[in-house]
Design an enzyme around this catalytic site. Structure first.
Site: not given
Length: 643
Positions: A457, A453-454, A231-232, A235
């Site tokens: 979760h 909502h939170e 992946p980018p 390194g």
């Protein structure tokens, strides 16, 4: 969590190594491609300015003169006011009156002017004749001077453009590799945190360049090329420099896009020149970054000019890798994050013998990378880099470097020189969620909806058996998110069980389930949760074989995960429309099942849901201990598992 790449390490110290040859002497004179000196830079503008000034001076008549009509002029002659006149063969008249006033006029040449001549003689006016025919050399020069300046400008521009091409047309085919001599690459494997397996694979290149006679004695051949895939930001370029530093050989670095430009045949010429430079400096390492720009698959059929030029460059690269003497000590390193786009002829043995995968760092490697980037910075006692490494799964080395830098910026804004754990947490939120806007205030009803909502979760994460523990819950908007529930994995996961994935779906739909329990309806706040849950459920059905209706069948994409699914993959699905219909039904079933499970579980904990939402509205941000305290200390988490 998809992140980018670049491998972290300390900056090179720049000290020279004893016993190595000095830099070759630099050629005398001005190097090509540098800007012209100050005198040459100002020569053309000064020449143009002087030319315009001379033209204006010659065009503007000296002094001021009154313009008379012919009738007015003859009247003044008859009145005896005119002293002198100067008449040209074109009928232009200039003169002075007896009171010293200068004037000009024009005599109609089509008329008989013999009467005017007699009148001037009668009034004893001094008459001077002047011819305009032929003209002087200076006048002629001034007439053609603008044309001469334009021609000179075009010639000068052409020469400047020719010199700008790195020394003229003869240098267009020269490679643009950055040549770093043996004493320059002082990056070592010790400067690259983690990646012990990758270092071991590429260490063969170092051993071959240091002592090729050992390979020759055993009849073995060293690797011709090593291509690093990942992946980018992981390194790959830094690792290539570390290989050259460990081997203490010349390092010729070039990007794939530097081969192909507007001129046909330039790419192949630059490839030849690159390998010629490598032979002169052997033993050496040729590093081609982003090789997919020149090594992409060759296509058949009709080809455009740019594509044909790229294929010629690739053919020349293949020929050079086959043609150079392996005993010369030249090894080609390459890096790409698009291995699926490379031409198969480039990857066959004898060209790139090794394909080394440079993955995203694991938890221990992330801690080592954070320690490298924290070097030289003052950390507070509450900073735990191991905890930060746990909280950053999927981060690349470049992301971790950015994280530490953002934490240092937060400390500067607070007027401190010491980085605290809060600075690192804030920087992580900034990287993942975006900048927190204090002016982005929520309406009271929106604030309560986000808190509910939170809370959904957080409670689902605490109640589900396989879910990751909750680290922090906040209702402060940041970026596009109105709130966030952060989970901190206890360990690095490589395999995901069916139970973990089902719990993950339940946690992701916990926010929407909380809204249904409290308000009796959903909202647009769950859009991102639904999108993420749909991706997980789709992979469960299509790739992991976790659907009873579809059975143990996997239709995995051939594209690596860090590249994402392309439009071509979607258009070329290896299954029929009927199978797609079954996949859609199974995905919907998993999502409805997870939502119903979350709704049932939150209804049984409605009191805890309201209490946690109230704490969030009062404090805005709470940690995972508060969530456990709301559920009750010592109470074992109850999980509503699928029967």
């Amino acid at each position: 969590m998809t992140t980018r790449d670049r491998f972290p390490a300390r900056h090179p110290t720049g000290r020279a190594k004893p016993g190595l040859p000095p830099d070759p002497p630099k050629p005398a004179g001005r190097p090509p491609g540098l800007p012209p000196s100050g005198l040459r830079r100002w020569l053309l503008p000064v020449l143009v300015a002087v030319t315009l000034l001379l033209v204006l001076v010659t065009r503007v008549p000296s002094g001021t003169a009154d313009r008379y009509s012919y009738t007015d002029f003859t009247g003044r002659v008859g009145a005896g006011q005119v002293k002198t006149v100067e008449i040209t063969d074109k009928g232009a008249v200039s003169g002075t009156l007896k009171d010293g006033t200068k004037f000009t006029t024009q005599i109609p040449t089509a008329l008989d002017n013999s009467g005017l001549t007699r009148q001037l003689q009668t009034q004893q006016v001094e008459i001077t004749a002047k011819s305009t025919g032929g003209g002087s050399v200076l006048t002629t020069l001034f007439v053609f001077l603008p044309l001469i300046v334009l021609v000179g400008l075009f010639l000068w521009s052409g020469r400047a453009a020719s010199k700008a091409m790195t020394g003229g047309l003869s240098a267009i085919g020269r490679s643009r590799a950055k040549i770093i001599e043996a004493e320059r690459p002082n990056t070592r494997f010790a400067d690259v945190a983690g990646y012990e397996g990758v270092k071991q694979e590429v260490s063969e290149v170092v051993e071959y360049l240091r002592s090729p006679e050992r390979y020759a004695a055993a009849g073995a051949k060293g690797p011709r090329g090593v291509i690093m895939v990942g992946p980018p930001g992981t390194g790959k370029t830094l690792l290539a420099r570390a290989v050259a530093g460990e081997a203490e050989v010349a390092f010729l670095s070039v990007t794939g896009s530097a081969f192909v430009e507007m001129f046909v045949g330039v790419g192949a010429s630059r490839v030849r020149d690159l390998f010629e430079e490598a032979r002169k400096r052997a033993p050496s390492i040729v590093f081609i970054d982003e090789i997919d720009a020149v090594g992409a698959r060759r296509g058949g059929g009709a080809r455009l000019g740019g594509n044909d030029e790229r294929e010629q460059t690739l053919n020349q690269l293949l020929a050079e890798m086959d043609g150079f003497d392996q005993s010369a000590g030249i090894v080609v390193l390459a890096a790409t994050n698009r291995p699926d786009a490379l031409d198969p002829a480039l990857l066959r043995p004898g060209r790139f013998d090794r394909q080394v995968t440079v993955p995203l760092p694991n938890q221990a490697e992330r801690a080592a990378v954070l320690a490298v980037h924290a070097h030289g910075k003052t950390l507070a006692e509450d900073v735990d880099l191991g905890r930060t490494a746990r909280a950053t799964p999927g981060f690349s080395g470049a992301d971790l470097a950015n994280l530490v830098n953002e934490a240092a910026i937060n400390a500067v804004h607070a007027g401190r020189t010491v980085i605290t754990a809060l600075d690192l947490d804030t920087a992580r939120d900034r990287v993942l969620l975006g900048r927190r806007e204090p002016s982005n205030a929520l309406l009271p009803e929106e604030r309560r909806a986000v808190a509910v909502h939170e809370s959904g979760h957080a409670l689902m994460a605490a109640l589900c058996e396989h879910a990751d523990p909750v680290a922090k819950v906040t209702i402060l908007p940041a970026g596009m998110a109105l709130g966030a529930t952060e989970q901190l994995p206890e360990a690095e996961r490589h395999l995901y069980s069916e139970g973990y994935l089902e719990d993950l779906l339940a946690v992701q739909l916990g926010g929407r389930a909380a809204e249904l329990v409290v308000f009796g309806e959903g909202s647009s706040g769950a859009a991102n949760d639904l999108a993420n849950a749909t991706v997980v459920a789709t992979r469960m059905v299509r790739e992991f074989g976790l659907s009873a209706a579809l059975g143990p069948v996997g239709y995995a994409s051939g594209t690596p995960q860090y590249l994402g699914e392309s439009l071509e993959d979607r258009l070329r699905r290896p299954y029929s429309e009927q199978t797609q219909h079954v996949v859609d039904e199974e995905v919907a079933r998993l999502l409805r099942q997870a939502e119903q499970r979350a709704v049932d579980l939150l209804r049984g904990h409605r009191r805890h849901l309201d209490e946690l939402a109230g704490r969030l509205m009062a404090e805005e941000t709470v940690d995972g201990k508060v969530v456990l305290a709301v559920l009750g200390a010592g109470q074992p988490p109850t999980s509503l598992r699928k029967p």
